[in-house]
Design a protein around this motif. Structure first.
Motif, PDB file in Angstrom:
ATOM      1  N   GLN A 216       0.833  -1.206   0.000  1.00  0.00           N
ATOM      2  CA  GLN A 216       0.000   0.000   0.000  1.00  0.00           C
ATOM      3  C   GLN A 216       0.869   1.258   0.000  1.00  0.00           C
ATOM      4  O   GLN A 216       0.566   2.227  -0.707  1.00  0.00           O
ATOM      5  N   GLN A 217       1.948   1.231   0.776  1.00  0.00           N
ATOM      6  CA  GLN A 217       2.839   2.394   0.793  1.00  0.00           C
ATOM      7  C   GLN A 217       3.551   2.558  -0.550  1.00  0.00           C
ATOM      8  O   GLN A 217       3.746   3.685  -1.016  1.00  0.00           O
TER       9      GLN A 217
ATOM     10  N   ARG B  47       2.134   6.739  -6.952  1.00  0.00           N
ATOM     11  CA  ARG B  47       1.100   7.688  -7.384  1.00  0.00           C
ATOM     12  C   ARG B  47       1.519   9.117  -7.073  1.00  0.00           C
ATOM     13  O   ARG B  47       1.457  10.003  -7.937  1.00  0.00           O
ATOM     14  N   ASP B  48       1.936   9.344  -5.834  1.00  0.00           N
ATOM     15  CA  ASP B  48       2.245  10.710  -5.405  1.00  0.00           C
ATOM     16  C   ASP B  48       3.430  11.285  -6.177  1.00  0.00           C
ATOM     17  O   ASP B  48       3.390  12.439  -6.632  1.00  0.00           O
TER      18      ASP B  48
ATOM     19  N   ASP C   5       2.350   1.611  -3.489  1.00  0.00           N
ATOM     20  CA  ASP C   5       1.319   2.130  -4.400  1.00  0.00           C
ATOM     21  C   ASP C   5       1.163   3.639  -4.231  1.00  0.00           C
ATOM     22  O   ASP C   5       1.125   4.394  -5.219  1.00  0.00           O
ATOM     23  N   GLN C   6       1.086   4.075  -2.972  1.00  0.00           N
ATOM     24  CA  GLN C   6       0.869   5.488  -2.686  1.00  0.00           C
ATOM     25  C   GLN C   6       2.042   6.332  -3.147  1.00  0.00           C
ATOM     26  O   GLN C   6       1.863   7.410  -3.736  1.00  0.00           O
TER      27      GLN C   6
END
Length: 268
Positions: A230-231, A237-238, A233-234
């Motif tokens: 999840q980190q 994206r960011d 992925d984030q």
């Protein structure tokens, strides 16, 4: 308007990530280096059974406003951290649990960054690989012979070694100016590594789970902690959004400058 163009953001998103796995996919350390074009910052997070001394030293670096330039550990207790202040001063290295302490002390005495990797051989004994500068190196006697041969060849050719990752059971991955090479018993990991595209980082846990970091995405196996993915992925994206926003700002700056020059030429 500003007379200096906005600073570009250099490097791929994947090049800003460092991930290490421990005994299992639930044991991990993640470093992410953020850049929005105006400022740069680093986040550090971990979970599960990473060495307590690694956690302590990372916290010490954070408290003293040091970002990490290098970090590595194996599941036998060997560890290494290199930190530097945001202005580039105050660089220092710390390590422990390794029989190669004297070698590290000698190699880290200069200004060149030493890239450190620890692993295990087929018998569970510690292995190590230290890279200094472009292609200087020092390795343990029990390191995989194929890896030692490749590093010697790269050094003799005066080419560069990008990074080495050591895992358990004598497995490894190397990226250098000649390409990449690896040895692993993980079939799907090997299949992914064979696919085209640059590899920015590789991590493999003691239970066989793994993560591959690529320039604009990552690939992971089953068994990797969802909190880690999840980190990742984030962050992808960011940072992609930051890169896109900065590219637009740079283009807009140059367009405005061109329009101003054209208007001035017409006025003359």
């Amino acid at each position: 308007m500003a007379t200096v163009p906005p600073r570009p953001i250099n490097g791929s998103v994947g090049s800003r990530i460092r991930v290490i796995l421990g005994d299992s996919g639930d044991d991990w350390l993640l470093l992410t280096n953020h850049d929005d074009g105006n400022r740069m910052w680093q986040t550090k997070d971990w979970s599960g059974g990473i060495p307590a001394k690694v956690k302590k030293q990372i916290n010490n670096c954070t408290n003293k406003d040091r970002r990490l330039r290098g970090v590595n550990f194996n599941t036998n207790g060997c560890w290494y951290i290199n930190g530097v202040k945001e202005d580039g001063t105050g660089g220092h290295a710390w390590w422990g649990g390794t029989s190669a302490s004297d070698t590290l002390k000698e190699m880290t005495g200069g200004s060149l960054l030493v890239k450190v990797s620890f692993g295990l051989d087929d018998y569970g004994s510690d292995t190590y690989c230290f890279i200094k500068g472009k292609n200087g190196y020092n390795v343990s006697n029990n390191l995989n012979s194929g890896l030692k041969d490749r590093m010697k060849r790269v050094n003799e050719q005066r080419k560069g070694i990008n990074f080495v990752r050591l895992f358990g059971d004598g497995e490894y991955f190397i990226s250098d100016d000649n390409g990449t090479q690896w040895v692993t018993s993980a079939i799907f990991l090997s299949k992914e590594l064979k696919k085209s595209g640059k590899v920015e980082d590789v991590a493999k846990a003691g239970d066989g789970s793994w993560v591959i970091i690529k320039p604009d995405h990552y690939v992971s196996s089953r068994g990797v902690d969802s909190a880690l993915t999840q980190q990742l992925d984030q962050f992808y994206r960011d940072q992609k959004n930051r890169n896109n926003q900065r590219s637009r700002a740079i283009n807009e700056y140059h367009n405005r400058r061109r329009e101003e020059r054209e208007a001035q030429e017409r006025a003359e």
